[in-house]
Design a protein around this motif. Structure first.
Motif, PDB file in Angstrom:
ATOM      1  N   GLN A  96       1.016  -1.153   0.089  1.00 36.74           N
ATOM      2  CA  GLN A  96      -0.042   0.378   0.389  1.00 36.74           C
ATOM      3  C   GLN A  96       0.938   1.135  -0.020  1.00 36.74           C
ATOM      4  N   ARG A  97       2.290   1.446   0.797  1.00 44.57           N
ATOM      5  CA  ARG A  97       2.622   1.921   1.150  1.00 44.57           C
ATOM      6  C   ARG A  97       3.573   2.557  -0.611  1.00 44.57           C
ATOM      7  N   SER A  98       4.112   1.408  -1.004  1.00 41.86           N
ATOM      8  CA  SER A  98       4.447   1.853  -1.939  1.00 41.86           C
ATOM      9  C   SER A  98       3.534   2.195  -3.517  1.00 41.86           C
ATOM     10  N   ALA A 186      -6.029  10.514  -3.459  1.00 41.93           N
ATOM     11  CA  ALA A 186      -6.894  10.950  -2.248  1.00 41.93           C
ATOM     12  C   ALA A 186      -6.887  10.335  -1.110  1.00 41.93           C
ATOM     13  N   ALA A 187      -8.289   8.832  -1.589  1.00 42.23           N
ATOM     14  CA  ALA A 187      -8.101   7.650  -0.633  1.00 42.23           C
ATOM     15  C   ALA A 187      -7.400   6.995  -0.313  1.00 42.23           C
ATOM     16  N   ALA A 191      -5.919   6.597   3.627  1.00 37.44           N
ATOM     17  CA  ALA A 191      -5.933   5.849   4.268  1.00 37.44           C
ATOM     18  C   ALA A 191      -4.980   5.522   4.767  1.00 37.44           C
ATOM     19  N   ALA A 192      -3.828   6.221   4.349  1.00 39.37           N
ATOM     20  CA  ALA A 192      -2.535   6.554   5.492  1.00 39.37           C
ATOM     21  C   ALA A 192      -2.458   7.195   5.920  1.00 39.37           C
ATOM     22  N   ALA A 193      -2.933   8.263   6.168  1.00 37.77           N
ATOM     23  CA  ALA A 193      -3.334   9.694   7.665  1.00 37.77           C
ATOM     24  C   ALA A 193      -4.158   8.334   8.792  1.00 37.77           C
TER      25      ALA A 193
END
Ligand code: MG
Length: 408
Positions: A96-98, A186-187, A191-193
């Motif tokens: 997800q971060r990648s 944006a999504a 999600a990361a935030a």
């Protein structure tokens, strides 16, 4: 598939990019060979297969490859990084971060649509890319998927089946998944935030963010390479394409002496001349050499094997019979004649004025286009028996493609 997606926005003016997520370490494929996306498959890296499918689609203007920071060298030897459409960024500790790192890289000059693809799916094809792109709408993502065909069981911790899961309406998700760029970016950031890193694919993030996700017809071929055996299976699937063509070349040589007469027959064409060539048949050296060349491509002996001079029926025979017999033998063995090349070696007669007629005659005998036939002539510079005009020599080469192919 319940229904074909309608094309949401066929406007060709939408810009599109792809993020290829290649940060995984691929432990399940066996650590010794390195991450699976860099393994060689049919002569090129797994990731190169995927990248090429996207770059072949005109609408894709840019590709961002997200890699593990340790894999720079692996990538450089796997894909053509001189292609200006391709950019490379380092990924994070999760898929997800990648993916977010890849989207961030595109955000400087955001495309309308982004496709997100797993590097471990090398069998993505251009048609699937186009279908997915076409199904992305203003507020809708596109998810290629195939209906689940296996019966699904739920297993309990005791190793026993606790139930059968109805498979109606169940689909297995694939990549590339397509999104309106701004919405998925944006999504992902939200999600990361929110500290959510449990999504298993990008469509799940889109769903979480309230985007609708359209099903697109996936491809059963578009499998993911997960295990070491997947590499071997994928290699086997590509093997037929890997076979080298079974192209064989044969040569032939023939000589006939001059004797009394008023014409010679060369490459099937009668040419008035002060002498004739002596032989059992019409003594057409060109066609005799060619017959040997054709027979040689399939180990079928030579002209003497098939037409012994001892047999009276070949007396005065038109040599095209010999060529046509050899063509039949080649064809019976599945061969397709690719080309034929004959060189006539004589001081006289002059061949040039007859070359076109010879080429046409040969094309007819061989059943191939005249462009695949070559007739050349040379003198022997007055040297030797040809130079003394005691006879004419000919050499011929034929190439034939046989079915089946050779293993590399
Ligand atoms: Mg002969």
């Amino acid at each position: 598939m319940p229904s074909q997606p309608t094309i949401a926005d066929p406007s060709p003016s939408r810009t599109a990019a792809v993020v290829i997520v290649a940060g995984g370490r691929g432990e399940r494929a066996g650590a010794d060979g390195g991450p699976k996306q860099y393994r060689t498959l049919a002569g090129k890296a797994v990731i190169a297969h995927a990248l090429e499918a996207f770059l072949a689609e005109e609408a894709i203007a840019r590709a961002v490859i997200v890699i593990h920071p340790d894999d720079g060298e692996r990538l450089a030897t796997s894909v053509d990084l001189s292609d200006r459409r391709v950019a490379v960024v380092h990924g994070g500790s999760t898929r997800q971060r990648s993916t977010l790192a890849g989207l961030d890289a595109l955000a400087l000059s955001p495309p309308d649509i982004v496709l997100i693809h797993d590097a471990a799916r090398p069998f993505v094809d251009r048609a699937l890319v186009a279908r997915t792109l076409a199904a992305v709408g203003q507020d809708a993502a596109a998810l290629p998927a195939v209906a689940v065909s296996d019966t699904l069981k739920r297993g309990g911790t005791d190793g026993l089946v606790s139930g059968t899961v109805p498979r109606d309406g169940l689909f297995a998700a694939q990549t590339p998944q397509g999104f309106p760029f701004a919405a998925i970016h944006a999504a992902h950031r939200r999600a990361a935030a929110a500290g959510r890193d449990d999504f298993t694919d990008d469509a799940a993030i889109a769903e979480w963010a309230g985007l609708s996700v359209r099903l697109v017809e996936g491809s059963p071929e578009n499998t993911k390479i997960t295990w070491a055996r997947d590499i071997a299976l994928a290699e086997a699937r590509l093997r037929p394409a890997l076979q080298l063509p079974d192209v064989r070349v044969g040569n032939g040589y023939d000589v006939h002496a001059f004797g009394a007469g008023d014409h010679v027959t060369l490459c099937g064409i009668i040419i008035p001349h002060g002498r004739a060539l002596v032989g059992h048949s019409d003594a057409d050296v060109g066609l005799h050499a060619l017959t040997d060349a054709l027979l040689a491509t399939c180990g079928a002996g030579d002209i003497g094997t098939h037409f012994p001079p001892s047999e009276a029926r070949w007396r005065g025979a038109a040599s095209r019979v010999f060529v046509e017999h050899a063509v039949r033998i080649v064809r019976d063995r599945g061969g397709r004649i690719a080309n034929a090349d004959i060189t006539l070696i004589c001081e006289a007669p002059r061949i040039g004025p007859h070359r076109e007629a010879m080429t046409a005659a040969l094309a007819g005998m061989l059943g191939i286009a005249p462009g695949r036939v070559s007739v050349k002539a040379t003198t022997n510079e007055r040297l030797g028996f040809v130079g003394r005009e005691e006879g004419i020599a000919a050499i011929a080469t034929a190439s034939v493609v046989f079915p089946g192919g050779l293993d590399p």
